[in-house]
Enzyme design. Structure first.
Site, PDB file in Angstrom:
ATOM      1  N   SER A   5       0.852  -1.179   0.000  1.00  0.00           N
ATOM      2  CA  SER A   5       0.000   0.000   0.000  1.00  0.00           C
ATOM      3  C   SER A   5       0.889   1.229   0.000  1.00  0.00           C
ATOM      4  CB  SER A   5      -0.919  -0.052   1.222  1.00  0.00           C
ATOM      5  OG  SER A   5      -1.857   0.992   1.175  1.00  0.00           O
ATOM      6  N   HIS A  32      -2.618  -1.009  -3.422  1.00  0.00           N
ATOM      7  CA  HIS A  32      -3.758  -0.124  -3.175  1.00  0.00           C
ATOM      8  C   HIS A  32      -3.586   1.155  -3.974  1.00  0.00           C
ATOM      9  CE1 HIS A  32      -4.192  -1.987   1.101  1.00  0.00           C
ATOM     10  NE2 HIS A  32      -4.666  -2.766   0.160  1.00  0.00           N
ATOM     11  N   ASP A 125      -4.388  -4.398   5.955  1.00  0.00           N
ATOM     12  CA  ASP A 125      -4.740  -5.311   4.879  1.00  0.00           C
ATOM     13  C   ASP A 125      -3.558  -6.236   4.588  1.00  0.00           C
ATOM     14  OD1 ASP A 125      -6.275  -6.423   2.857  1.00  0.00           O
ATOM     15  OD2 ASP A 125      -5.598  -4.985   1.354  1.00  0.00           O
TER      16      ASP A 125
END
Lengths: 178, 276
Positions: A5, A32, A125
């Site tokens: 991310s 992401h 995540d």
């Protein structure tokens, strides 16, 4: 599989750039990013790497010598028959694509045949998915938080003991060269 | 190690598929298994159920089945999702559609109606509102109730403002809604050109002839064989030279249908029917 991310792009990019066109493995990148903007990410990969690069379309076959990237605003799942399925259900950890969703289904479909690396990021995540991969015998690696721009994501994975190895970018590169 | 959220095995999933087919007549056999498993596992988690509970409740509780159906069929959507799609329809499809006396559009798998109303706004701005009619269908009766109401939370509508701007439309998305407290209701002028009804892509047949069919982000939940079967249904539901719009990550793969549809836009997967 490479998941990251915020703060992970440069690291993932530098790793994928080293892959040869005849790597003989499939590479799956889940990063992401914001929807609606044809991001520079796809362009950078497509123009600067040796291995064939493809943004995933629904039911694409998982084939060796291809680096796949999860499209923005879709989750990517892997079917047992070795094809990708996309999904537009709710974001997980405010993220779509979610790394957890992909890692979970990879654990089901390919189990111990996977290697997964989780990089820098500002949420959690990927941690649960990485744990599931580890429980199925996959090789799981987490970027050393000391080496990551954002520590939350790697730290979350380490906290639940999802990492077989915790390595710096340099060490990850060395390991992948073997 | 910390405990993981529940998973559903392939044989458990098959048990559920068989049960639902036998009792309720809904056939999930050709759904993409990885997504379906995740949906079923999610129900176990949300309802704090064990697998045997799920089976028992499915057998004995009709109301639970409605909930099950809503949960397993993904109902996440946005107004003007993929703004570049709407720009492509405006530039490449609407000039053609405008030559028809009446324009009938089918939004297949319309969920709570966001795409139907987005298309209605697009047609309205293209000055085709008066001669176009949009049919929204879904297998899920509950989401169709929402669609018919045309009421969305103000927060959601405001969240679609970015999509709206990127779609290249004039004014503001709120121009098409009446706001009251935290609810936004679509204007009657647009709603009057829509009809929502139950239709099951797997078991139901052709019900009208359309100039355009939009079925975006529905095929991703189906295996390839089922996608092919539904392509046949769409082909037979289109007038000659009618348009088929799939999601931007959904392509027509088979030779058979590649010969029956011409690609109008590669990026947005907009096709035009070849032949009568």
């Amino acid at each position: 599989m490479l998941g990251g991310s915020a703060g992970s792009f440069k690291t993932i990019f530098s790793i994928v750039r080293r892959f040869e066109a005849d790597l003989n493995k499939a590479v799956l990148i889940v990063i992401h990013r914001k929807k609606n903007f044809l991001s520079e990410i796809e362009k950078l990969f497509a123009e600067n790497i040796r291995i064939f690069f493809k943004e995933i379309s629904d039911k694409d076959k998982v084939e060796p010598n291809v680096a796949y990237i999860a499209p923005a605003n879709y989750h990517v799942l892997i079917e047992k028959e070795g094809v990708f399925s996309l999904d537009v259900s709710d974001a997980v950890w405010y993220s779509k694509p979610s790394i957890d969703v992909t890692f979970d289904s990879a654990a089901e479909a390919f189990g111990a045949d996977c290697t997964a690396i989780l990089f820098s990021g500002a949420n959690q995540d990927g941690a649960q998915g990485l744990l599931r991969l580890r429980s199925k015998g996959a090789l799981t690696i987490v970027q050393d938080p000391a080496d990551a721009e954002m520590t939350a994501m790697p730290a979350a994975a380490i906290n639940i003991n999802a990492a077989e190895y915790v390595l710096s970018t340099q060490e990850i590169l060395e390991l992948l060269n073997k | 190690m910390e405990t993981l959220t529940p998973t559903v095995t392939s044989s458990q999933l098959n048990e559920v598929i068989d049960l639902v087919k036998q009792i309720y007549g809904f056939d999930f056999s050709f759904y993409s298994k990885a997504s379906l498993k995740r949906r079923v596992a999610r129900i176990l988690m949300l309802r704090k159920m064990e697998f045997y509970d799920l089976k028992h409740t499915l057998v004995n509780d009709n109301l639970f089945f409605q909930y099950f159906l809503e949960e397993v069929t993904v109902n996440v959507t946005e107004m003007f999702r993929d703004p570049s799609f709407y720009r492509a329809v405006h530039d490449q499809v609407i000039p053609y559609l405008s030559t028809y006396q009446h324009i009938k559009i089918w939004s297949a798998g319309c969920s709570s109606g966001e795409e139907v109303y987005s298309l209605a706004i697009l047609m309205n701005q293209s000055k085709l509102g008066k001669k176009s009619f949009i049919y929204g269908t879904d297998i899920n009766t509950e989401v169709l109730k929402e669609a018919r109401k045309g009421i969305y939370s103000l927060r959601k509508i405001k969240g679609y403002a970015e999509n709206y701007q990127l779609a290249g439309l004039k004014g503001s998305i709120t121009d098409y809604f009446t706001m009251m407290y935290d609810a936004a209701t679509i204007h009657n002028e647009l709603k009057n050109n829509t009809l929502f009804s139950v239709h099951n892509l797997i078991s139901d047949n052709v019900f009208n002839e359309f100039q355009m069919i939009s079925c975006r982000n529905v095929f991703i939940y189906f295996e390839t064989e089922l996608q092919e079967k539904i392509l046949e249904l769409f082909y037979n539901s289109l007038c000659s030279h009618g348009f088929l719009c799939l999601g931007s990550k959904e392509t027509i793969r088979s030779e058979h249908f590649r010969n029956k549809f011409k690609t109008i836009n590669h990026r947005e997967n907009i096709y035009q029917k070849i032949g009568a």
